[in-house]
Design a protein around this motif. Sequence first.
Motif, mmCIF file in Angstrom:
data_model
loop_
_atom_site.group_PDB
_atom_site.id
_atom_site.type_symbol
_atom_site.label_atom_id
_atom_site.label_comp_id
_atom_site.label_asym_id
_atom_site.label_seq_id
_atom_site.Cartn_x
_atom_site.Cartn_y
_atom_site.Cartn_z
ATOM 1 N N GLN A 31 25.024 -0.007 -32.759
ATOM 2 C CA GLN A 31 26.292 0.237 -33.438
ATOM 3 C C GLN A 31 26.420 1.687 -33.905
ATOM 4 O OE1 GLN A 31 28.487 -2.321 -33.232
ATOM 5 N NE2 GLN A 31 26.735 -3.180 -32.137
ATOM 6 N N ILE A 32 25.338 2.252 -34.362
ATOM 7 C CA ILE A 32 25.384 3.610 -34.891
ATOM 8 C C ILE A 32 25.709 4.613 -33.782
ATOM 9 C CG2 ILE A 32 24.051 5.428 -36.014
ATOM 10 C CD1 ILE A 32 22.481 3.168 -37.444
ATOM 11 N N SER A 33 25.022 4.502 -32.649
ATOM 12 C CA SER A 33 25.281 5.415 -31.541
ATOM 13 C C SER A 33 26.669 5.204 -30.952
ATOM 14 C CB SER A 33 24.221 5.233 -30.449
ATOM 15 O OG SER A 33 22.942 5.587 -30.932
ATOM 16 N N ASP A 34 27.068 3.949 -30.810
ATOM 17 C CA ASP A 34 28.395 3.651 -30.278
ATOM 18 C C ASP A 34 29.499 4.214 -31.162
ATOM 19 O OD1 ASP A 34 27.788 2.354 -27.909
ATOM 20 O OD2 ASP A 34 27.571 0.389 -28.866
ATOM 21 N N ALA A 47 29.644 7.948 -30.020
ATOM 22 C CA ALA A 47 29.936 8.241 -28.612
ATOM 23 C C ALA A 47 31.274 7.688 -28.141
ATOM 24 C CB ALA A 47 28.811 7.682 -27.739
ATOM 25 N N THR A 48 31.584 6.458 -28.491
ATOM 26 C CA THR A 48 32.769 5.813 -27.930
ATOM 27 C C THR A 48 34.077 6.447 -28.392
ATOM 28 O OG1 THR A 48 31.479 3.760 -27.829
ATOM 29 C CG2 THR A 48 33.855 3.587 -27.493
ATOM 30 N N PRO A 49 34.283 6.692 -29.697
ATOM 31 C CA PRO A 49 35.523 7.377 -30.099
ATOM 32 C C PRO A 49 35.666 8.773 -29.493
ATOM 33 C CG PRO A 49 34.484 6.341 -31.990
ATOM 34 C CD PRO A 49 33.495 6.272 -30.867
ATOM 35 N N ILE A 50 34.548 9.473 -29.323
ATOM 36 C CA ILE A 50 34.615 10.802 -28.716
ATOM 37 C C ILE A 50 35.162 10.705 -27.298
ATOM 38 C CG2 ILE A 50 33.229 12.737 -27.839
ATOM 39 C CD1 ILE A 50 31.437 12.414 -30.258
ATOM 40 N N ILE A 79 32.225 5.464 -37.696
ATOM 41 C CA ILE A 79 30.900 5.541 -38.309
ATOM 42 C C ILE A 79 30.824 4.657 -39.556
ATOM 43 C CG2 ILE A 79 29.284 7.069 -39.509
ATOM 44 C CD1 ILE A 79 30.208 9.304 -37.600
ATOM 45 N N THR A 80 31.869 4.696 -40.371
ATOM 46 C CA THR A 80 31.907 3.873 -41.581
ATOM 47 C C THR A 80 31.827 2.389 -41.248
ATOM 48 O OG1 THR A 80 33.249 5.543 -42.726
ATOM 49 C CG2 THR A 80 33.245 3.311 -43.640
ATOM 50 N N LEU A 81 32.626 1.971 -40.270
ATOM 51 C CA LEU A 81 32.648 0.559 -39.898
ATOM 52 C C LEU A 81 31.330 0.120 -39.256
ATOM 53 C CD1 LEU A 81 36.294 0.323 -38.525
ATOM 54 C CD2 LEU A 81 35.403 -0.717 -40.616
ATOM 55 N N SER A 82 30.664 1.045 -38.558
ATOM 56 C CA SER A 82 29.389 0.678 -37.934
ATOM 57 C C SER A 82 28.329 0.364 -38.978
ATOM 58 C CB SER A 82 28.895 1.812 -37.022
ATOM 59 O OG SER A 82 28.409 2.901 -37.780
#
Length: 456
Positions: free
Chosen positions: A368-371, A374-377, A326-329
């Motif tokens: 980017q925010i949604s990814d 969702a992606t790490p999860i 989230i921080t990197l996004s």
Amino acid sequence: MKPTTTIREKFKQFLVILFPILITQITLSAITFFDTNMSGKSSSIDLAGVAIGSSLWVPIQVGLSGILMGLTPIVSQLIGNNQKNKVSYQVIQALWLSLLLAIMVLIIGGFVISPILDIMNLDSNVRQIAFQFLLGISIGIIPLFGYMVLRSLIDALGETRTSMTITLLSLPINVTLNYLLIFGKFGFPRLGGAGAGIASGITYWCIFLTAIWFIQRRQQFAGLGIFQKFHKISLNAWKDLLKIGVPIGFSIFFETAVFAAVTLLMSQFNTATIAAHQAALNFATTLYMIPLSICMSLTILVGFEKGAGRIKDARQYAFLGIGSAITLSLLTAVVLIFASRQVAFLYSDENHIIELIQHFLVYAIFFQISDAIATPIQGVLRGYKDVTPAFIIAFISFWVIGLPVGYLLANFTTLGADGYWIGLITGLAIGAILLLRRLVYIQKRYGIVHDNHPQF
């Protein structure tokens, strides 16, 4: 990899695993980036042709490669449970499966590619470039799938620097071949976008052979005896791998295929719109390598801790990974806000194309925010071997919600091409919410089991 006791130690090990994976993913993405970028420098027709070809190829590539990624949690849990003697057998079975999948792609592709391109009502030159791009890339399908197996093994052992080294070696090969074949330098034929496909196919052979060399020669892999014993095909082993890999593969396929479908549906617009859309999507995909790398790191770390029965540690890695994503996004969003013209200029020298790319890049911020959620999860859930719900969520969020919403907005409102981007963002956001709910449920379930049965 080793057990950790503090958050600081976990964050350090997380970075040790993550950084090489991130470099690897960015480099792999850079192969597609340079295919698109250098084709665009040749002409907008070449860019559009490569865009269409990539839209057909990438979902197949990543979807079937995702099936083979099912090896990662299998190996990481075997290592965590101190069962290294079983790793070689699983790897060889995955290699057999990769060969079967590659042959199926080649046979089916030979029958369906031309009819698919024919029904798309493309400009004849764009259609020819797309077909030749796919023909060129087909020479590397077998080694690419084989490499995905070997990379899954290497990463599952925590040796992500080895994957990074292999992939970094491949990038200059790809760029050099692109330069020679796209632009016809040093006596080579000027093939335009078609040359990008051949360059990528040859590059896939290079990374596969290099991976074999590393596994054979490096000390950290010697104890596994990967190629020391011949193992016949085992349908039971394939069944175990497919049970994990198929939901992973289809989950990835549904996500990537929806982007491909949008590109194909946008063939109703002019060549400039197709080219700008693909350029913006290509850059968004490059940024996606950050949450994807975190996802892959979490699969390894959570799988390792879960295999050893350290459920609390697995949960802590999950929080670390999602928070970092989230921080990197937010940082990548800033890049897109303030440097959109510079990014667009990477893909084209034509002013009207640059302006269109800038316009589409605005939507990539929301991607980017949604990814980042969702992606790490998905990586955490794969570490727990909980893969089927993510596959269902991907199908619903993208194909039941995202694509239909985009189609309606694009064709029945004045939004035009923007409607597809809004539909995709809607699907991504809903998918992120549903995956977050699933993660909370899984962590509560394993927390209860762990509390009642400390030996788990």
